[in-house]
Design a protein around this motif. Structure first.
Motif, mmCIF file in Angstrom:
data_model
loop_
_atom_site.group_PDB
_atom_site.id
_atom_site.type_symbol
_atom_site.label_atom_id
_atom_site.label_comp_id
_atom_site.label_asym_id
_atom_site.label_seq_id
_atom_site.Cartn_x
_atom_site.Cartn_y
_atom_site.Cartn_z
ATOM 1 N N LEU A 51 0.803 -1.225 0.000
ATOM 2 C CA LEU A 51 0.000 0.000 0.000
ATOM 3 C C LEU A 51 0.836 1.276 0.000
ATOM 4 C CD1 LEU A 51 -2.735 -1.135 2.530
ATOM 5 C CD2 LEU A 51 -3.089 -0.648 0.092
ATOM 6 N N THR A 52 2.030 1.225 0.583
ATOM 7 C CA THR A 52 2.858 2.441 0.638
ATOM 8 C C THR A 52 3.800 2.567 -0.549
ATOM 9 O OG1 THR A 52 4.521 1.339 2.029
ATOM 10 C CG2 THR A 52 2.774 2.581 3.165
ATOM 11 N N GLU A 53 3.958 1.507 -1.318
ATOM 12 C CA GLU A 53 4.913 1.491 -2.428
ATOM 13 C C GLU A 53 4.707 2.638 -3.422
ATOM 14 O OE1 GLU A 53 6.739 -1.883 -5.339
ATOM 15 O OE2 GLU A 53 4.584 -1.962 -4.945
ATOM 16 N N ASP A 54 3.467 2.914 -3.779
ATOM 17 C CA ASP A 54 3.169 3.970 -4.759
ATOM 18 C C ASP A 54 2.538 5.194 -4.127
ATOM 19 O OD1 ASP A 54 4.174 2.457 -6.907
ATOM 20 O OD2 ASP A 54 2.258 1.398 -7.111
ATOM 21 N N ASP A 55 2.626 5.307 -2.808
ATOM 22 C CA ASP A 55 2.046 6.442 -2.082
ATOM 23 C C ASP A 55 3.157 7.447 -1.800
ATOM 24 O OD1 ASP A 55 1.033 8.227 -0.210
ATOM 25 O OD2 ASP A 55 -0.030 6.684 0.925
ATOM 26 N N PRO A 56 3.190 8.581 -2.514
ATOM 27 C CA PRO A 56 4.295 9.521 -2.335
ATOM 28 C C PRO A 56 4.402 10.074 -0.916
ATOM 29 C CG PRO A 56 2.577 10.466 -3.726
ATOM 30 C CD PRO A 56 2.212 9.051 -3.487
ATOM 31 N N TYR A 57 3.306 10.107 -0.196
ATOM 32 C CA TYR A 57 3.304 10.638 1.168
ATOM 33 C C TYR A 57 3.880 9.625 2.168
ATOM 34 C CZ TYR A 57 1.680 13.603 4.969
ATOM 35 O OH TYR A 57 1.622 14.433 6.058
ATOM 36 N N ALA A 58 3.717 8.325 1.892
ATOM 37 C CA ALA A 58 4.129 7.293 2.846
ATOM 38 C C ALA A 58 5.201 6.343 2.310
ATOM 39 C CB ALA A 58 2.913 6.481 3.281
ATOM 40 N N LYS A 59 5.623 6.542 1.076
ATOM 41 C CA LYS A 59 6.620 5.632 0.477
ATOM 42 C C LYS A 59 7.869 5.585 1.343
ATOM 43 C CE LYS A 59 9.129 4.518 -3.665
ATOM 44 N NZ LYS A 59 8.671 4.039 -4.934
ATOM 45 N N GLY A 60 8.300 4.369 1.660
ATOM 46 C CA GLY A 60 9.495 4.186 2.470
ATOM 47 C C GLY A 60 9.267 4.311 3.968
ATOM 48 N N ALA A 61 8.045 4.610 4.375
ATOM 49 C CA ALA A 61 7.752 4.741 5.804
ATOM 50 C C ALA A 61 7.899 3.379 6.482
ATOM 51 C CB ALA A 61 6.344 5.285 6.018
ATOM 52 N N GLU A 62 8.394 3.395 7.697
ATOM 53 C CA GLU A 62 8.629 2.177 8.467
ATOM 54 C C GLU A 62 7.374 1.794 9.249
ATOM 55 O OE1 GLU A 62 11.483 0.764 12.168
ATOM 56 O OE2 GLU A 62 11.960 2.614 11.102
ATOM 57 N N LEU A 63 7.169 0.517 9.432
ATOM 58 C CA LEU A 63 6.071 0.002 10.239
ATOM 59 C C LEU A 63 6.666 -0.819 11.373
ATOM 60 C CD1 LEU A 63 3.034 -0.614 10.735
ATOM 61 C CD2 LEU A 63 3.347 -2.607 9.251
ATOM 62 N N ALA A 64 6.295 -0.494 12.614
ATOM 63 C CA ALA A 64 6.710 -1.280 13.778
ATOM 64 C C ALA A 64 5.439 -1.848 14.411
ATOM 65 C CB ALA A 64 7.459 -0.407 14.776
ATOM 66 N N ILE A 65 5.412 -3.173 14.558
ATOM 67 C CA ILE A 65 4.226 -3.845 15.074
ATOM 68 C C ILE A 65 4.532 -4.479 16.426
ATOM 69 C CG2 ILE A 65 2.534 -5.679 14.694
ATOM 70 C CD1 ILE A 65 3.023 -5.365 11.697
ATOM 71 N N ASN A 66 3.668 -4.201 17.393
ATOM 72 C CA ASN A 66 3.725 -4.825 18.705
ATOM 73 C C ASN A 66 2.521 -5.754 18.807
ATOM 74 O OD1 ASN A 66 4.186 -5.409 21.447
ATOM 75 N ND2 ASN A 66 2.994 -3.639 22.099
#
Length: 126
Positions: A51-66
């Motif tokens: 979902l973030t791959e082609d989203d210029p606002y979130a591309k490359g954003a990290e996800l941390a899951i607990n």
């Protein structure tokens, strides 16, 4: 695969919060999710990346899951215990009447963003 729906909602909420704070870009999302939601961590990560791959606002954003383990209270003897998704009987009295205390959470704990006044690309956590 309900993980795609979950991550769509997470991204939308995180981006809205980031934009409302005047951020130029989403850098990281810290997410807590209970194992009783039956969401699979690898599938959540896969959905996030897709979902973030082609989203210029979130591309490359990290996800941390607990991932939050389920915890219940026995309504017969009062014992509080951790368990998996399938074994909710009380380990003390073998009672089956239990109340789930945690394990169904789905919340964004925090987000990190770039703000326009950052001259050196510093991030801020909201």
């Amino acid at each position: 695969m309900h993980e795609l729906g979950i991550m769509t909602g997470v991204i939308e909420a995180a981006e809205k919060a980031a934009r409302d704070s005047g951020a130029t870009r989403l850098l990281k999302v810290n997410l807590s999710i209970g194992e009783m939601t039956e969401a699979i961590e690898d599938a959540l990560v896969f959905a996030w990346e897709a979902l973030t791959e082609d989203d210029p606002y979130a591309k490359g954003a990290e996800l941390a899951i607990n991932m939050i383990k389920p915890k219940s209270r026995c309504l017969e003897c009062g014992a509080v215990f951790e368990h998996d998704r399938f074994h909710m009987f009380c380990p003390e009295c073998d009672g089956f009447a239990t109340e789930l205390l945690c394990g169904r959470e789905l919340q964004i704990d925090s987000i990190e963003v770039d703000l326009p006044d950052d001259e050196e690309g510093d991030s801020h956590e909201d």
